[in-house]
Design a protein around this motif. Structure first.
Motif, PDB file in Angstrom:
ATOM      1  N   ASN A  23       0.733  -1.150   0.054  1.00 15.86           N
ATOM      2  CA  ASN A  23       0.122   0.085  -0.047  1.00 15.86           C
ATOM      3  C   ASN A  23       0.847   1.377   0.004  1.00 15.86           C
ATOM      4  N   THR A  24       1.977   1.152  -0.824  1.00 13.45           N
ATOM      5  CA  THR A  24       2.793   2.344  -0.848  1.00 13.45           C
ATOM      6  C   THR A  24       2.899   2.716  -2.158  1.00 13.45           C
ATOM      7  N   VAL A  25       3.440   3.771  -2.483  1.00 14.84           N
ATOM      8  CA  VAL A  25       3.779   4.298  -3.922  1.00 14.84           C
ATOM      9  C   VAL A  25       5.448   4.150  -4.220  1.00 14.84           C
ATOM     10  N   VAL A  26       5.570   3.585  -5.230  1.00 10.26           N
ATOM     11  CA  VAL A  26       6.889   2.908  -5.738  1.00 10.26           C
ATOM     12  C   VAL A  26       7.954   3.922  -6.348  1.00 10.26           C
ATOM     13  N   ALA A  27       8.969   4.183  -6.185  1.00 15.92           N
ATOM     14  CA  ALA A  27       9.923   5.133  -6.877  1.00 15.92           C
ATOM     15  C   ALA A  27      10.191   4.600  -8.306  1.00 15.92           C
ATOM     16  N   ASP A  28      10.194   5.684  -8.882  1.00 13.99           N
ATOM     17  CA  ASP A  28      10.400   5.293 -10.558  1.00 13.99           C
ATOM     18  C   ASP A  28      11.901   5.654 -10.736  1.00 13.99           C
ATOM     19  N   LYS A  29      12.157   5.958 -12.014  1.00 18.88           N
ATOM     20  CA  LYS A  29      13.792   6.334 -12.247  1.00 18.88           C
ATOM     21  C   LYS A  29      14.098   7.400 -11.591  1.00 18.88           C
ATOM     22  N   ALA A  30      13.199   8.549 -11.807  1.00 18.65           N
ATOM     23  CA  ALA A  30      13.604   9.962 -11.229  1.00 18.65           C
ATOM     24  C   ALA A  30      13.852   9.863  -9.662  1.00 18.65           C
ATOM     25  N   GLY A  31      13.329   8.863  -8.984  1.00 24.41           N
ATOM     26  CA  GLY A  31      13.431   8.728  -7.517  1.00 24.41           C
ATOM     27  C   GLY A  31      15.022   7.867  -7.202  1.00 24.41           C
ATOM     28  N   TRP A  32      15.289   7.205  -8.067  1.00 23.22           N
ATOM     29  CA  TRP A  32      16.363   6.436  -8.144  1.00 23.22           C
ATOM     30  C   TRP A  32      17.343   7.547  -8.497  1.00 23.22           C
ATOM     31  N   GLU A  33      17.192   8.298  -9.481  1.00 23.11           N
ATOM     32  CA  GLU A  33      18.435   9.053  -9.718  1.00 23.11           C
ATOM     33  C   GLU A  33      18.607  10.051  -8.648  1.00 23.11           C
ATOM     34  N   TRP A  34      17.439  10.595  -7.913  1.00 19.15           N
ATOM     35  CA  TRP A  34      17.457  11.476  -6.882  1.00 19.15           C
ATOM     36  C   TRP A  34      18.397  10.847  -5.836  1.00 19.15           C
ATOM     37  N   TYR A  35      18.146   9.421  -5.581  1.00 18.69           N
ATOM     38  CA  TYR A  35      18.962   8.979  -4.300  1.00 18.69           C
ATOM     39  C   TYR A  35      20.397   8.697  -4.824  1.00 18.69           C
ATOM     40  N   LEU A  36      20.887   8.639  -6.114  1.00 17.76           N
ATOM     41  CA  LEU A  36      22.309   8.673  -6.318  1.00 17.76           C
ATOM     42  C   LEU A  36      22.764  10.079  -6.371  1.00 17.76           C
ATOM     43  N   PRO A  75      13.694  -3.363  -7.884  1.00 21.84           N
ATOM     44  CA  PRO A  75      12.864  -3.116  -9.289  1.00 21.84           C
ATOM     45  C   PRO A  75      11.666  -3.762  -8.969  1.00 21.84           C
ATOM     46  N   GLN A  76      10.569  -3.139  -8.551  1.00 22.02           N
ATOM     47  CA  GLN A  76       9.305  -3.450  -8.270  1.00 22.02           C
ATOM     48  C   GLN A  76       8.397  -3.507  -9.426  1.00 22.02           C
ATOM     49  N   PRO A  77       7.702  -4.787  -9.775  1.00 21.16           N
ATOM     50  CA  PRO A  77       6.829  -4.909 -10.702  1.00 21.16           C
ATOM     51  C   PRO A  77       5.721  -3.655 -10.537  1.00 21.16           C
ATOM     52  N   THR A  78       5.290  -3.539  -9.449  1.00 21.20           N
ATOM     53  CA  THR A  78       4.006  -2.412  -9.053  1.00 21.20           C
ATOM     54  C   THR A  78       4.701  -1.050  -9.734  1.00 21.20           C
ATOM     55  N   ALA A  79       5.857  -0.731  -9.879  1.00 22.98           N
ATOM     56  CA  ALA A  79       6.496   0.597 -10.661  1.00 22.98           C
ATOM     57  C   ALA A  79       5.834   0.787 -12.214  1.00 22.98           C
ATOM     58  N   GLY A  80       5.512  -0.331 -12.880  1.00 23.67           N
ATOM     59  CA  GLY A  80       4.808  -0.376 -14.048  1.00 23.67           C
ATOM     60  C   GLY A  80       5.950   0.584 -14.930  1.00 23.67           C
ATOM     61  N   LYS A  81       5.501   1.446 -15.708  1.00 22.10           N
ATOM     62  CA  LYS A  81       6.406   2.363 -16.336  1.00 22.10           C
ATOM     63  C   LYS A  81       7.267   2.984 -15.574  1.00 22.10           C
ATOM     64  N   TRP A  82       8.453   2.785 -15.697  1.00 20.19           N
ATOM     65  CA  TRP A  82       9.514   3.104 -14.580  1.00 20.19           C
ATOM     66  C   TRP A  82      10.356   4.379 -15.146  1.00 20.19           C
ATOM     67  N   GLY A  83      10.689   4.201 -16.362  1.00 26.34           N
ATOM     68  CA  GLY A  83      11.462   5.292 -16.841  1.00 26.34           C
ATOM     69  C   GLY A  83      12.161   4.799 -17.985  1.00 26.34           C
ATOM     70  N   ARG A  84      12.925   5.559 -18.837  1.00 26.97           N
ATOM     71  CA  ARG A  84      13.967   5.304 -19.977  1.00 26.97           C
ATOM     72  C   ARG A  84      15.210   4.964 -19.697  1.00 26.97           C
ATOM     73  N   LYS A 129      14.813   3.080 -24.639  1.00 25.48           N
ATOM     74  CA  LYS A 129      13.981   1.994 -24.358  1.00 25.48           C
ATOM     75  C   LYS A 129      13.212   2.527 -23.057  1.00 25.48           C
ATOM     76  N   ASN A 130      11.778   2.510 -23.159  1.00 25.13           N
ATOM     77  CA  ASN A 130      11.121   2.810 -21.783  1.00 25.13           C
ATOM     78  C   ASN A 130      10.970   1.261 -20.987  1.00 25.13           C
ATOM     79  N   LEU A 131      11.325   1.328 -19.920  1.00 24.54           N
ATOM     80  CA  LEU A 131      11.240   0.098 -19.078  1.00 24.54           C
ATOM     81  C   LEU A 131       9.820   0.214 -18.281  1.00 24.54           C
ATOM     82  N   LYS A 148      17.573  -4.875 -15.991  1.00 24.72           N
ATOM     83  CA  LYS A 148      17.888  -3.620 -17.106  1.00 24.72           C
ATOM     84  C   LYS A 148      18.132  -2.564 -15.964  1.00 24.72           C
ATOM     85  N   ALA A 149      16.982  -2.335 -15.316  1.00 18.57           N
ATOM     86  CA  ALA A 149      16.977  -1.347 -14.304  1.00 18.57           C
ATOM     87  C   ALA A 149      18.074  -1.458 -13.256  1.00 18.57           C
ATOM     88  N   ALA A 150      18.173  -2.528 -12.733  1.00 18.19           N
ATOM     89  CA  ALA A 150      19.117  -2.991 -11.472  1.00 18.19           C
ATOM     90  C   ALA A 150      20.627  -2.822 -12.218  1.00 18.19           C
TER      91      ALA A 150
END
Length: 398
Positions: free
Chosen positions: A122-135, A175-184, A188-190, A200-202
């Motif tokens: 019951n949470t919102v999953v981080a997408d690529k932008a969230g991963w980039e922010w963490y980096l 990399p969580q399936p619930t993220a769905g369209k995660w980023g490019r 390629k859009n993942l 690929k995301a990992a």
């Protein structure tokens, strides 16, 4: 009824121990084989006796004492140069100052929007932008890794060389399936509903970690491992081995710290990781009895794991019921002593988000006494394990 449950638990523990003791000869032969393996993959430590005569041996790793650094989120410490001082050194009540932890695991659960980097219901999953922010937060100038490197450099003028570079473990988001369209990535859009896109995301994130760390040119830090953030792997039995293979291609170890009952699941395979630290999960759960510490030691020995030491800010004297939590903290110290953990195991230290920092600036005598005791164990281990050698490209093979 409760007495019956306790009696039944004691009987089960006795049977489990008897089974383990019967198989100890087989485990001993495995230990001999593992002692010849590379430091990257870990080895089985020396067997130790506790007060009951049980022989415990534990997993060892190139990091002896690894502290968890919760860094990145908006509710965390900034992790400036000064804030790292009590996480790599300790000043005792008598004024003596010593090096402490030889490794640090940088870890975070959420991005700046509160989106999760690991599975949680019951949470919102981080997408690529969230991963980039963490980096960006990990490699921010003047904070995080950069601040740690400068902190160690400054402390060397007083303490001398720590014997080797401090070893760093960085976190790989799940990399969580619930993220769905995660980023490019590239053209390629993942979509993380697809396992191939999860891989690929990992891989993209791992590449970014290694590239940015190398660009940092840290004088006092060495990247030795990556950490799988999800504390279980039931949902990712096919993904984890693929991530491990890619981590190994970077000549890094793959580390995991599962919760106490995670290893009971049929699909949990500790061989998917080079080093596993078991969480006793005693400190934070009042309903859990002190026997859990011994139980965790036995379980870690049986499964060839290391262990996690656990406490947080609730043990600070300024907080309500602090003595209760200091007693629970003491149970880890005594239990680890009794079972030979300090003598032979690699240990991860969960110390909340700021326990050592608050104790460091708080100047409370009860906190000082507690941290002195823990720090002395770590200092003694540093001397007992001697100065670790710098790693070469031939040391770890896959």
């Amino acid at each position: 009824m409760r007495k019956f449950v306790i009696l039944l638990a004691c009987i089960c523990a006795t049977i489990a121990h008897a089974q383990w003791w019967t198989n100890s000869g087989k485990q001993g032969s495995t230990s001999s084989k593992q002692k010849t393996s590379t430091s990257k993959q870990g080895s089985t430590g020396n067997q130790q006796n506790n007060s009951s005569g049980k022989k415990y041996s534990f997993k060892t790793f190139s990091i002896h004492d690894m502290v968890l650094i919760y860094q990145g989120g908006t509710n965390r410490l900034d992790w400036t140069q000064e804030q790292f001082v009590p996480y790599v050194s300790h000043t005792f009540a008598d004024g003596r100052m010593e090096w402490t932890f030889d490794g640090l695991l940088f870890i975070e659960f959420k991005d700046n929007k509160g989106h999760y980097l690991y599975p949680k219901k019951n949470t919102v999953v981080a997408d690529k932008a969230g991963w980039e922010w963490y980096l960006g937060r990990l490699f921010e100038k003047g904070k995080s890794l950069d601040a740690l490197d400068k902190c160690i450099d400054q402390l060397k003028t007083r303490l001398g060389t720590p014997g080797s570079k401090h070893k760093i473990v960085l976190t790989v988001p799940t990399p969580q399936p619930t993220a769905g369209k995660w980023g490019r990535i590239g053209w390629k859009n993942l979509n993380l509903k697809n396992e191939s896109d999860q891989v690929k995301a990992a891989k993209w994130f791992i590449d970014e970690l290694v590239t940015r760390f190398n660009k940092g040119n840290y004088k006092n830090l060495e990247l030795v491992a990556l950490y799988w953030l999800c504390e279980e792997m039931f949902s990712y039995p096919k993904l984890v081995p693929k991530v491990k293979d890619y981590v190994h291609s970077k000549n890094l170890a793959f580390v995991h710290i599962p919760y106490f009952y995670a290893g009971n699941h049929v699909v949990y395979k500790p061989e998917n990781f080079d080093m596993v630290y078991l969480q006793p999960n005693y400190f934070m759960y009042p309903e859990t009895q002190q026997a859990r510490v011994n139980e965790a030691c036995l379980k870690a020995s049986t499964k060839n794991f290391g262990l996690e030491f656990e406490c947080d800010e609730r043990a600070l004297a300024k907080n309500k019921n602090s003595q209760y939590y200091r007693n629970r903290m003491q149970a880890y110290i005594d239990g680890f002593d009794r079972c030979g953990v300090y003598a032979s195991a690699s240990i991860a230290y969960y110390l909340g988000g700021r326990y050592l920092w608050d104790a460091y600036v708080g100047k409370n005598k009860d906190d000082q006494k507690m941290v002195d005791q823990l720090a002395q164990k770590i200092v003694d281990r540093r001397k007992a394990f001697a100065k670790p050698q710098e790693r070469t490209s031939e040391d770890w093979h896959f």
